[in-house]
Structures are given as C-alpha cells and as structure tokens.
Design a protein around this motif. Structure first.
Motif, PDB file in Angstrom:
ATOM      1  N   ASP A  53     -64.548 -92.468  46.502  1.00  0.00           N
ATOM      2  CA  ASP A  53     -65.912 -92.353  46.596  1.00  0.00           C
ATOM      3  C   ASP A  53     -66.178 -92.731  48.272  1.00  0.00           C
ATOM      4  OD1 ASP A  53     -65.257 -94.971  46.524  1.00  0.00           O
ATOM      5  OD2 ASP A  53     -67.275 -95.793  45.995  1.00  0.00           O
ATOM      6  N   ARG A  54     -65.119 -93.192  49.031  1.00  0.00           N
ATOM      7  CA  ARG A  54     -65.442 -93.437  50.263  1.00  0.00           C
ATOM      8  C   ARG A  54     -64.048 -93.725  50.879  1.00  0.00           C
ATOM      9  NH1 ARG A  54     -65.725 -98.483  51.675  1.00  0.00           N
ATOM     10  NH2 ARG A  54     -66.194-100.126  50.102  1.00  0.00           N
ATOM     11  N   ARG A  55     -64.049 -93.847  52.135  1.00  0.00           N
ATOM     12  CA  ARG A  55     -62.737 -94.678  52.804  1.00  0.00           C
ATOM     13  C   ARG A  55     -62.490 -95.979  52.398  1.00  0.00           C
ATOM     14  NH1 ARG A  55     -60.121 -91.710  56.617  1.00  0.00           N
ATOM     15  NH2 ARG A  55     -59.642 -93.665  57.969  1.00  0.00           N
ATOM     16  N   ARG A  56     -61.374 -96.233  51.921  1.00  0.00           N
ATOM     17  CA  ARG A  56     -61.186 -97.701  51.560  1.00  0.00           C
ATOM     18  C   ARG A  56     -59.845 -98.220  51.966  1.00  0.00           C
ATOM     19  NH1 ARG A  56     -64.376-100.154  47.497  1.00  0.00           N
ATOM     20  NH2 ARG A  56     -66.041 -98.387  46.741  1.00  0.00           N
ATOM     21  N   LEU A  57     -59.760 -99.335  52.036  1.00  0.00           N
ATOM     22  CA  LEU A  57     -58.390-100.106  52.247  1.00  0.00           C
ATOM     23  C   LEU A  57     -58.078-100.853  51.054  1.00  0.00           C
ATOM     24  CD1 LEU A  57     -56.000-100.904  53.967  1.00  0.00           C
ATOM     25  CD2 LEU A  57     -57.349-102.760  54.895  1.00  0.00           C
ATOM     26  N   GLY A  58     -56.783-100.585  50.544  1.00  0.00           N
ATOM     27  CA  GLY A  58     -56.123-101.307  49.282  1.00  0.00           C
ATOM     28  C   GLY A  58     -54.832-102.074  49.762  1.00  0.00           C
ATOM     29  N   VAL A  59     -54.584-103.436  48.922  1.00  0.00           N
ATOM     30  CA  VAL A  59     -53.407-104.119  48.993  1.00  0.00           C
ATOM     31  C   VAL A  59     -52.701-103.927  47.598  1.00  0.00           C
ATOM     32  CG1 VAL A  59     -52.441-106.285  49.126  1.00  0.00           C
ATOM     33  CG2 VAL A  59     -54.082-105.416  50.957  1.00  0.00           C
ATOM     34  N   LEU A  60     -51.590-103.652  47.925  1.00  0.00           N
ATOM     35  CA  LEU A  60     -50.706-103.879  46.332  1.00  0.00           C
ATOM     36  C   LEU A  60     -49.821-105.293  46.208  1.00  0.00           C
ATOM     37  CD1 LEU A  60     -49.146-102.609  43.949  1.00  0.00           C
ATOM     38  CD2 LEU A  60     -47.553-101.538  45.585  1.00  0.00           C
ATOM     39  N   LEU A  61     -50.264-105.700  45.233  1.00  0.00           N
ATOM     40  CA  LEU A  61     -49.621-107.159  44.746  1.00  0.00           C
ATOM     41  C   LEU A  61     -49.874-107.214  43.300  1.00  0.00           C
ATOM     42  CD1 LEU A  61     -47.998-109.578  46.194  1.00  0.00           C
ATOM     43  CD2 LEU A  61     -50.079-110.865  45.601  1.00  0.00           C
ATOM     44  N   HIS A  62     -48.518-107.469  42.589  1.00  0.00           N
ATOM     45  CA  HIS A  62     -48.691-107.825  41.029  1.00  0.00           C
ATOM     46  C   HIS A  62     -49.158-109.233  41.206  1.00  0.00           C
ATOM     47  CE1 HIS A  62     -48.526-106.813  37.069  1.00  0.00           C
ATOM     48  NE2 HIS A  62     -47.660-107.510  36.746  1.00  0.00           N
ATOM     49  N   PRO A  63     -50.073-109.710  40.005  1.00  0.00           N
ATOM     50  CA  PRO A  63     -50.581-111.036  39.874  1.00  0.00           C
ATOM     51  C   PRO A  63     -49.393-112.112  39.708  1.00  0.00           C
ATOM     52  CG  PRO A  63     -51.875-109.614  38.500  1.00  0.00           C
ATOM     53  CD  PRO A  63     -50.599-108.733  39.140  1.00  0.00           C
ATOM     54  N   SER A  64     -48.146-111.613  39.151  1.00  0.00           N
ATOM     55  CA  SER A  64     -46.955-112.325  39.032  1.00  0.00           C
ATOM     56  C   SER A  64     -46.626-112.818  40.351  1.00  0.00           C
ATOM     57  CB  SER A  64     -45.950-111.834  38.171  1.00  0.00           C
ATOM     58  OG  SER A  64     -45.444-110.534  39.113  1.00  0.00           O
ATOM     59  N   SER A  65     -46.791-112.132  41.335  1.00  0.00           N
ATOM     60  CA  SER A  65     -46.182-112.443  42.568  1.00  0.00           C
ATOM     61  C   SER A  65     -47.163-113.592  43.638  1.00  0.00           C
ATOM     62  CB  SER A  65     -46.048-111.066  43.512  1.00  0.00           C
ATOM     63  OG  SER A  65     -45.244-110.301  43.134  1.00  0.00           O
TER      64      SER A  65
ATOM     65  N   ALA B  45     -60.241-109.775  54.791  1.00  0.00           N
ATOM     66  CA  ALA B  45     -59.364-108.844  55.387  1.00  0.00           C
ATOM     67  C   ALA B  45     -59.926-107.294  55.447  1.00  0.00           C
ATOM     68  CB  ALA B  45     -57.776-108.915  54.869  1.00  0.00           C
ATOM     69  N   GLY B  46     -61.269-107.241  54.927  1.00  0.00           N
ATOM     70  CA  GLY B  46     -61.656-105.790  55.019  1.00  0.00           C
ATOM     71  C   GLY B  46     -61.273-105.028  53.762  1.00  0.00           C
ATOM     72  N   VAL B  47     -60.506-105.624  52.989  1.00  0.00           N
ATOM     73  CA  VAL B  47     -59.832-104.815  51.922  1.00  0.00           C
ATOM     74  C   VAL B  47     -60.935-104.634  50.748  1.00  0.00           C
ATOM     75  CG1 VAL B  47     -58.131-104.952  50.030  1.00  0.00           C
ATOM     76  CG2 VAL B  47     -57.679-105.639  52.363  1.00  0.00           C
ATOM     77  N   SER B  48     -61.068-103.600  50.244  1.00  0.00           N
ATOM     78  CA  SER B  48     -61.848-103.380  48.931  1.00  0.00           C
ATOM     79  C   SER B  48     -61.182-102.525  47.703  1.00  0.00           C
ATOM     80  CB  SER B  48     -62.875-102.449  49.252  1.00  0.00           C
ATOM     81  OG  SER B  48     -62.426-101.171  49.864  1.00  0.00           O
ATOM     82  N   VAL B  49     -59.887-102.862  47.576  1.00  0.00           N
ATOM     83  CA  VAL B  49     -59.067-102.229  46.457  1.00  0.00           C
ATOM     84  C   VAL B  49     -57.771-103.258  46.394  1.00  0.00           C
ATOM     85  CG1 VAL B  49     -57.887-100.502  45.296  1.00  0.00           C
ATOM     86  CG2 VAL B  49     -59.777 -99.858  46.634  1.00  0.00           C
ATOM     87  N   TRP B  50     -57.687-103.929  45.133  1.00  0.00           N
ATOM     88  CA  TRP B  50     -56.305-104.650  44.812  1.00  0.00           C
ATOM     89  C   TRP B  50     -56.010-103.863  43.818  1.00  0.00           C
ATOM     90  CZ3 TRP B  50     -56.480-110.193  42.229  1.00  0.00           C
ATOM     91  CH2 TRP B  50     -55.280-110.739  42.058  1.00  0.00           C
ATOM     92  N   GLN B  51     -54.513-103.267  43.982  1.00  0.00           N
ATOM     93  CA  GLN B  51     -53.761-102.605  43.174  1.00  0.00           C
ATOM     94  C   GLN B  51     -52.724-103.575  42.533  1.00  0.00           C
ATOM     95  OE1 GLN B  51     -51.848 -98.966  44.426  1.00  0.00           O
ATOM     96  NE2 GLN B  51     -50.858 -98.510  42.581  1.00  0.00           N
ATOM     97  N   VAL B  52     -52.470-103.465  41.239  1.00  0.00           N
ATOM     98  CA  VAL B  52     -51.530-104.276  40.518  1.00  0.00           C
ATOM     99  C   VAL B  52     -50.481-103.118  39.925  1.00  0.00           C
ATOM    100  CG1 VAL B  52     -52.898-106.243  40.299  1.00  0.00           C
ATOM    101  CG2 VAL B  52     -52.932-104.476  38.465  1.00  0.00           C
ATOM    102  N   LEU B  53     -49.385-103.823  39.412  1.00  0.00           N
ATOM    103  CA  LEU B  53     -48.633-103.219  38.443  1.00  0.00           C
ATOM    104  C   LEU B  53     -48.921-103.207  36.969  1.00  0.00           C
ATOM    105  CD1 LEU B  53     -45.165-104.274  39.831  1.00  0.00           C
ATOM    106  CD2 LEU B  53     -46.493-102.140  40.577  1.00  0.00           C
ATOM    107  N   PRO B  54     -48.525-102.762  36.060  1.00  0.00           N
ATOM    108  CA  PRO B  54     -48.896-102.574  34.431  1.00  0.00           C
ATOM    109  C   PRO B  54     -49.108-104.208  34.171  1.00  0.00           C
ATOM    110  CG  PRO B  54     -47.337-100.943  34.833  1.00  0.00           C
ATOM    111  CD  PRO B  54     -47.192-101.740  36.028  1.00  0.00           C
TER     112      PRO B  54
END
Length: 496
Positions: free
Chosen positions: A12-24, A48-57
């Motif tokens: 929907d707009r420009r976003r910054l995400g970080v990838l980290l699984h909760p197990s980490s 940190a200005g991040v608006s997306v948290w990506q995780v693994l399954p």
C-alpha cells in the motif's frame, strides 16, 4: 477465466521490514517465545522506523525445520511463553520458569497448565477456548488425534501405525479425540493462537504489520496427509508415488529431491480447493501478509518417482494455479500474498503472478554476476516487489561479503562504493533506497553479524535454524541509524 483485478495493491505504500523468526529472540528458554522479549523487539522495530516484521512458518518444526511441519495449520507450542500462563493463574511461576530450558519439562508444564485452566479459568476464558475449537474444527480434531496417536506409537510416522489407526477406522479413532491428552493438545494450540493474537495486536497498535511464510507443500508425516490421503498422490499403503523437488541446474547436477508428496490437483479442484481455503484462512488469522514459498509450483511442479534416489529423473507436472488463486480470491477478496519467485522462473510463472497483482521478490546478494540487466540489482527493481539484502536461506551479508572472490568484490565496490567500510549497511542502504514497495533486511544484517549467525544453509542437514541474538548485540545507536535510512527513503513507520 476472468480475474477480477484487486482494488488496492498488496504493497500500500513504501515500507521497511525486518526478517527474524520468533525462535531467534533472546530469552532463558530453548528458543525465543511470544512473551516479553517479543514485545520489546516490536518496540525496537517501531523505534527504528520499521513497519513490517517478517517471520518464517510458525508451525511445529519437523526435523528442526519450520518448512517441514506436521501440520499446515498448527502453531509451534515451543514458542509459547510459559510465564504468561503463570500470570493467568493456570500454573505456578516457579514451575513455569523451571521448565524454560528443558523440552520435556515444557511439555509437563503445558499439561499442568491445561489442568490448571480447567479448574481456574474464568467463564470468559473457557468460552474463548470453546469458540477457538469451533473456529478451527476443520483441522484441530485431526491434528489432536494425530499427535496423541503418534505419541502412543513411540513417535513412529503415521504409515507405520497399526492398520486401523493408519487407515482412520472410525471405531479405532473414537478413543482418541476425547482423551485427556488430546484435550491438552487442543489447549496448547488455543494458547499458541491466543498469545500470537495478543502479540499481533500489540504490534498493530504501534503500526507494525506481521508478514508470514507458507510452504507450498506439506510434510509426508503430517496430520494433513494422514487425514486427507485422497488429496495426495499416494499408493494403497499411503506412501507417495511421486515426490517434490527441482530439476538439475548449475547449482546441482542431480537436482534437489525434497520428498514431499504431490497434490491430487483434480481432486482438490473438485470441491473448490476447500483444503487450500481452510489453510489460507488459518494463515490470514495470523498475518497481515503471507509469502507463498516456491510460487512457481502453482504453474508446474517437478515430479520425481518416489523410488528415484535423485531428482534427475523427474518431469514437470502442470498445476491449476490460476483456478486455485481464483478460488482464493472469491473466498477472501483481495489476496495479501507475496510470490516467492526466485530461481529459474519461466514466463508463465510471471504471468500468473502479474494476473493477480502479486508482488515478487528480489535479493541483492544475487545481483553481482557482472550483468547490468540482472533483475536483482536495484536499478532493475519494480515498485510492486519485495527487495531483500538476503533471505533466511542466504548467508548474512557480512558473511557473504567476506566470502566473495576478488572479482566479485570489485563488482560490489563498483556498484556500492561504500561497501568496503561496512558491507552490511551499504547493501541495506541500496535495498532501502530502491523503488521496491517493501524493503526487508534480516536482523542479522542490521547487527552486522557474520556467517555464524546464518539461519539456514540449503542442503545442509544439521546446524540450521538455531540462530539467536542477544540484547547486548543491539548497540544503542542501531535503531536510530536504521530509522534515519527509513526517513531518508520514505519508509518511516507512521505509527512511530
């Protein structure tokens, strides 16, 4: 087939995400959980200005891997915060803390919490549990029975169970769904979903969206295959006739033999892809966005004879991905899906992705082969894409840079002149500055960690999925430094 174009784009707009699984995440247990450290991580990301948290399954890992789960729906109870259960009054705090670092003790503690819940839970909590069971009735009873029978059979895969149980004889199954141990399995799933929903709500209140990951195939030893044998290409004994993989390429002369059973797509289409609709419904309950792993498998899948030792003797099998996505669109409206379209991708895969306006993926680490037309270089990105420095399958950027040849390093320096000083942040800046609608950086890159922090090495049997960071790794200046990049390139979290 007529496809209704989506009203609004996924990105929907420009976003910054970080990838980290909760197990980490940090913590005193065997792996991170959905408790206080997860909420603290959300706060750090927002700062940190991040608006997306990506995780693994989020499913229970099979063989240690979240991509080989025994369920397409269930959550990993190893991520449950036991101290939260103590705060609810369902288990003692001392018992919860004593069980943090021992897998067997965790199981005992969860069982104790179930009995404590039965005695001490409020009427509202009891009603919530029952509502959860009704909402997930399409998969929960089968998963509970699968887990209970598997435990009583010493962990044997379902095709090695006694015939009556393997073949789901109604009388043989009748003893299991009502058993106390099966009730405890259902309770643990209730707790998982409840805690994840609480974490998702905490994140949403701060402008942070959650981005999940859905493997396209399921494990052979899973509740899904056991309960729905007619949906998979299996022989009379329940074993796969053909298995999944990818053909030989320059990475592997024999290809990759993954071993998952293939779907009987005609049978799935006959009921409007009901199994897939239920699967996506569960994932939509957990996430704002969902990455479909191996998206090219929605056009054609590599089918390998089950008896073949390698994938070299396989062949392409057509898949009705258009009909599937149409059914999902009709069921849910706009699809918040991201297509994992990495590797050797044919035009028909791109066409299917674009027909449904699904963003694809780009990985900057793949860009330095000397070809300026390489699609993984930022000047070739499109706005409707998700750009990464590297994914969970890549080395960390610091480790990747250290392993480059002299020629490769020259190519990187020509494109990113400041990479010599701080390669991770130079590569991150290029991705964040790109036109891609969503830029995602692994947390290891934010911390400039080396190869020892790598999450997964494809084809490596051991030593994967174990990375955890420590709060001492997060220098005070790091969130502000990342927030500055988010601001400079128009990706700041408005919830900040």
């Amino acid at each position: 087939m007529t496809v209704k174009r989506r009203g609004t784009p996924v990105l929907d707009r420009r976003r910054l995400g970080v990838l980290l699984h909760p197990s980490s995440l940090p913590g005193d247990g065997l792996k991170g959980t959905m408790g206080a450290h997860a909420r603290r991580f959300v706060d750090v990301l927002v700062a940190a200005g991040v608006s997306v948290w990506q995780v693994l399954p989020l499913g229970p890992p099979g063989g240690g891997s979240p991509y080989n789960s025994p369920s397409a729906h269930a959550g990993d109870v190893g991520l449950i915060d036991l101290e939260d259960l103590a705060e609810c009054g369902w288990i003692g705090m001392a018992e919860a803390r004593a069980a943090l670092a021992d897998a067997a003790a965790r199981e005992v503690a969860l069982s104790a919490a179930y009995h404590g819940f039965a005695v001490h839970a409020s009427a509202a909590d009891q009603a919530e549990f029952q509502e959860f069971r009704v909402r997930h009735a399409a998969w929960l009873p089968d998963y509970c029975a699968y887990e209970c029978i598997k435990a009583q059979c010493g962990g044997a895969p379902w095709w090695q169970w006694p015939a009556a149980l393997k073949d789901r004889d109604p009388q043989a199954l009748a003893a299991y769904p009502g058993s106390d141990s099966c009730e405890a399995v259902a309770f643990a799933q209730f707790v998982f979903f409840r805690q994840w929903h609480a974490l998702r709500g905490y994140a949403a209140a701060r402008g942070l969206r959650l981005f999940g990951d859905m493997p396209i195939f399921v494990a052979e030893d899973s509740a899904d295959v056991w309960a729905h044998r007619d949906l998979f290409v299996l022989d009379a004994d329940g074993r796969p006739e053909i298995v999944t993989g990818v053909p030989p390429d320059y990475f592997s002369a024999h290809g990759q033999r993954w071993g998952n059973p293939h779907y009987r797509w005609a049978r799935m289409a006959a009921d409007g892809f009901a199994w897939w609709r239920e699967r996506v419904r569960t994932q939509r309950e957990l996430f704002d966005w969902l990455r479909i792993d191996h998206f090219r498998g929605f056009v054609a899948s590599w089918a390998v004879p089950a008896s073949a030792p390698t994938a070299a003797g396989g062949e392409w099998m057509a898949v009705p991905g258009d009909a599937l996505l149409q059914a999902l669109q009709e069921a849910f409206g706009d699809l918040p899906l991201i297509a994992e379209d990495l590797g050797i991708i044919t035009d028909d895969v791109h066409a299917l992705r674009d027909r449904y306006d699904l963003p694809g993926m780009r990985v900057l680490q793949f860009g330095f082969d000397g070809d300026p037309g390489n699609p993984h270089l930022p000047h070739n990105y499109q706005a409707n894409s998700v750009a990464y420095t590297g994914t969970h399958d890549n080395d960390t950027t610091t480790g990747w840079y250290a392993a480059l040849t002299a020629r490769e390093r020259t190519l990187v320096h020509d494109y990113l002149p400041d990479a010599n000083g701080d390669p991770a942040w130079a590569v991150m800046r290029a991705v964040i500055a790109s036109v891609a609608g969503l830029a995602v950086v692994p947390w290891q890159d934010v911390l400039s960690l080396g190869s020892s922090a790598r999450m997964n090495t494809p084809g490596k049997c051991g030593g994967n999925w174990g990375f955890r960071f420590h709060w001492e790794d997060v220098a005070e200046a790091i969130p502000a430094r990342l927030a500055r990049l988010a601001f400079l390139y128009g990706r700041t979290n408005p919830g900040r």
